[in-house]
Write a protein that holds these residues in place. Sequence first.
Motif, short mmCIF file in Angstrom:
data_model
loop_
_atom_site.label_atom_id
_atom_site.label_comp_id
_atom_site.label_asym_id
_atom_site.label_seq_id
_atom_site.Cartn_x
_atom_site.Cartn_y
_atom_site.Cartn_z
N THR A 159 0.82 -1.22 0.00
CA THR A 159 0.00 0.00 0.00
C THR A 159 0.85 1.26 0.00
OG1 THR A 159 -0.18 -0.15 2.39
CG2 THR A 159 -2.04 -1.01 1.12
N GLU A 160 2.07 1.15 0.54
CA GLU A 160 2.92 2.35 0.59
C GLU A 160 3.28 2.85 -0.81
OE1 GLU A 160 3.71 -0.65 1.57
OE2 GLU A 160 5.73 -1.23 0.92
N CYS A 213 1.09 2.64 -3.38
CA CYS A 213 -0.15 2.94 -4.11
C CYS A 213 -0.33 4.45 -4.27
CB CYS A 213 -1.35 2.34 -3.38
SG CYS A 213 -2.92 2.67 -4.21
N SER A 214 -0.73 4.87 -5.47
CA SER A 214 -0.95 6.30 -5.72
C SER A 214 -2.44 6.63 -5.76
CB SER A 214 -0.34 6.67 -7.08
OG SER A 214 -1.07 6.04 -8.11
N GLY A 215 -3.28 5.61 -5.65
CA GLY A 215 -4.73 5.85 -5.71
C GLY A 215 -5.23 6.11 -7.12
N CYS A 216 -4.50 5.64 -8.14
CA CYS A 216 -4.87 5.97 -9.52
C CYS A 216 -6.09 5.20 -10.01
CB CYS A 216 -3.70 5.74 -10.48
SG CYS A 216 -3.38 3.99 -10.82
N SER A 217 -6.45 4.13 -9.30
CA SER A 217 -7.65 3.34 -9.65
C SER A 217 -7.55 2.56 -10.95
CB SER A 217 -8.91 4.22 -9.70
OG SER A 217 -9.18 4.75 -8.44
N ARG A 218 -6.36 2.49 -11.53
CA ARG A 218 -6.25 1.73 -12.78
C ARG A 218 -6.65 0.27 -12.55
NH1 ARG A 218 -4.10 3.99 -17.07
NH2 ARG A 218 -3.88 1.91 -17.95
N MET A 250 -8.24 5.87 -0.62
CA MET A 250 -7.18 6.79 -0.20
C MET A 250 -7.81 7.88 0.65
SD MET A 250 -4.12 6.30 -1.74
CE MET A 250 -3.34 7.83 -2.18
N CYS A 299 -3.91 4.65 2.94
CA CYS A 299 -4.40 3.90 1.78
C CYS A 299 -4.77 2.50 2.23
CB CYS A 299 -3.30 3.85 0.74
SG CYS A 299 -3.63 2.71 -0.61
N ASP A 333 -1.58 -6.25 -13.64
CA ASP A 333 -1.04 -5.85 -14.95
C ASP A 333 -1.19 -4.35 -15.21
OD1 ASP A 333 -0.58 -8.52 -15.25
OD2 ASP A 333 -2.35 -8.88 -16.50
N GLN A 334 -2.14 -3.74 -14.55
CA GLN A 334 -2.40 -2.31 -14.78
C GLN A 334 -1.65 -1.41 -13.81
OE1 GLN A 334 -4.45 -0.66 -17.09
NE2 GLN A 334 -4.44 -2.61 -18.16
N LEU A 338 1.28 0.50 -12.34
CA LEU A 338 2.60 0.96 -12.76
C LEU A 338 3.40 1.51 -11.59
CD1 LEU A 338 0.85 1.14 -15.54
CD2 LEU A 338 2.85 2.37 -16.32
N TYR A 339 2.89 1.36 -10.39
CA TYR A 339 3.55 1.95 -9.23
C TYR A 339 4.20 0.92 -8.31
CZ TYR A 339 1.11 6.20 -10.57
OH TYR A 339 0.67 7.30 -11.26
N GLY A 340 4.08 -0.35 -8.67
CA GLY A 340 4.64 -1.38 -7.79
C GLY A 340 3.84 -1.59 -6.54
#
Lengths: 609, 80
Positions: free
Chosen positions: B10-11, B13-18, B42, B47, B63-64, B66-68
Amino acid sequence: MSRGGFAGKVLRVDLSAGEIRREPLDMALAERYIGGLGLCLKLCHDTIKPGCEPLSPENPIILGAGPFVGTNLPSTSRVYSVSKLPSSRTIGWCGAGGFTFGVMLKNAGLDHIIIEGRSPKPVYLKIFDDRVELKPADRLWGRSVDNTCQALWDEFGMPTGVMCIGQAGERLVPFSMAFVDRISTLGRGGFAAVMGSKNLKAVIVKGSGGVKVADRKRYKTLSKAFLDKIRSWPHLKQAQELGMVQAFSFVPRDEFARIKKRRAACVSCPIGCKDVVEIPDGPFKGLVKCTSSVINLYTPALYGFTDYRESIKCMVTLDEYGLDMFEFFGLMAFAKRLVDEGIIPRDAAKPEIRLNSLDSMETWARKISFREDLGDVLAGGFNGIIQQFGEEAEKLAPALVKGMHPYAGPGSAISWDRFGTMELGQVLDPRGPHVGSGGSPTYFASRPLKVFTQHLKRMGAPSEAIDRIIKNADGPTDRQELKVGALLRYSHAWFTMLGSMGICARGHINRFYNAEICADLYETVTGIPTDLPALRERVDRVWTLYRLANLREGLDRGKDEIPPEQWFSKAGFKNYLTGEPLQRSEVERMIEDYYKEWGWDPKTGMPPH
Amino acid sequence: MAKYRIDVATENCSGCSRCELACSYTYTKAFNPSRARIQVKMSGADCSVRFSEECIECGICVDQCLYGALSKTKKQEDQP
C-alpha cells in the motif's frame, strides 16, 4: 458500431426555482464539439445571457467531463467548468483532475451539468446516480475546503466525488478557487466566487452506471500498446518519484525527500504528479497536505519564506480558504508597496504586510477571505484596489493582464525570462493568464528547434504550418527562426483536443499522446467516425467559438490583448531564441501571427463569419 | 484462467484506480470502479486495498499497476 464514452445525459439545475431535470445529450452537438471542454464552451455560449455580470444569476456554470473520462486511458480524469469569470470578466475555462469526481460524474450517467440562477439559501448539489437533490448547506457554509470535503466524506463515505468552495468563494473574492476532491483546483479567475454568488457550496457525485467503449476489440489493442509504451519509458520511475519537482529547481530535493509521504495520482494516471506531504518536525509537525503539486507549497518561498515548513503551512491556509496563490501574493506585494508609498495609510494595514512572514500572510489571507477591514478592499483584487486608491495606485500596479497578475514574467511568481508560448498565452487565452493552455517546448529555455518540429507534428499541425513556424531548424543559430505566435495557435488547439477528450495537458503525460492517436482513440471509444482532418476541424471550431463568445462579451484586442509595459523593462522578457531583450513590436507581430494562423483578421482577431 | 497470489504494497499505491477500472471492465464490460473486485481507498496519507469475495485472483489488476503497489505470483497448483 455502438456508441460509447459519452454517458448520454445533461443535468440542468435551476437554483432559483429549485428545479432539476435530466436531458439527453445532443449527440450531434457532442460530435461537433468533441465533448468535455469543447462542449462546456458550446453549452456556455448557448446558455449565457450575453453581457451578464459574472456574479449574477444569469451567469451559468457549465461542468463537464470528456468521453475518455472514466475509461482507463492514461490520465483521463479531467473535469472542466466554464463560466464568465469575475477577475477577467471573460468567459473562461477552469480545469482540474482529481481522484473521483469526473469518473463518478460519468458513472452517474452525466456528461455535463448546467447550473443556472441563484439559490435563496446555501445549498449543495447531491447526485447519487439517478437521485439528484439540492440539499441545505447550512452546516457546511463557513467551512474551509478541507473541512467541507471531510464532512461530506464522513457523511457519504469514500469514494464520493466532491467539488467545493471555501470561505473566499462564499464571500465572492474574485481570485477564489474551487477544489475537486480536495486536491485539484478549478483555479485562477474566481470560479469559486461564481459558485458562491449562487449560494452553491458544493457538488457531490457518486455513480455506478459504468462507462462503455464502442469498439472493445480495438480498444484492447490500442490501450495495451499505449500502456506498454509508457511502461517502457526509461524515465517513468524518475517521473513517478519526482513529479513536477523535476522541472522546478526551487524545490530542494533533500527537503522533498524528507516531507514526501506518498505520490498521489488522478484517476488512471500512470505518472502521479500530485503529492501527499507531511511536515516532519517543528511547530507544525504531523501536518499532512494533499496538493496538486509540491511546487505549489513552495510558492511562498519565492516571496521570501525561508523555512519550508512555514511555506507549507501558509499554503495549507490559502487552500483552506480557497485563494489563488499567484493572485494573493501578487496582491500582497502590491498592497505593501502602496503602504510604503503612503497611498494606503499604514494604520489601515495592520498587521504589517510582510511577504516573508507566516503570521502576516495567514492573517491577511483570513482578512481577505472574511472581508475584514482593509481585507475587504484587497478582496476586490487588483481592480478593487485601483478603484479604491485611484490613479496613484494604478501607476504602481504590477504587470496585469485582464485585471489578473501573470504567473510568469518580471515581478511574477515564476521569473522565467524567455518569452515562449506560455508567456504569450497569458495575453491570448481569453480567460486571462493561466498556466494550462499555452504549453510547448518553450516551457524550457534553449530547446533545439528540431524538438519543436516533432512537437508540432505530435500536436497535429499540418506540415505547411510547420514550415511557416520554424525556419532553418538545422542551420546556424543566427539564421534560425521560430514564430512563437503561430506556434501558440497549435498549442491552444492541442490543449483543446486534450481537454475536450478529458486528457491531462501536463507535459509528462501529453508527451505519450499525439493527434493521430487521439483521433483513433476518439473513434474507438465513442464510435463517432473520426480521422485527423475531422478532429482538427472540430478543435478549430471549439477554440473559434470560445473567441466569438468572448468577442460577444466585449473582448477587445486593443484593450484586453495588450502585453504589459513591465514585460519590456530592463528586467523583462527575452526573445526565446536570441536571448535579446524583448521588444513590444515583436510581441505585436506574434499576436498578428497568432490571429493569422487561426485565419482571423490579423488586426482585430475577429474570426470570419 | 491462471490464479495468482496477489501481494499489496500500500505504501506504493498512488490511488490511480487503474486496477479498479481494469477489473470492472473485464468482468462487467464497463469501467465502473464501484463494481470492481478490488477496492482502493485513499484518505490523506492513508491507503487501504481490499479484494471482494468475488475476486478470482486473475491478476488483471496487477497488470495495470505501474507503481509497484500490486504484484502477483502464480499459484502452485497452476504450475506444470
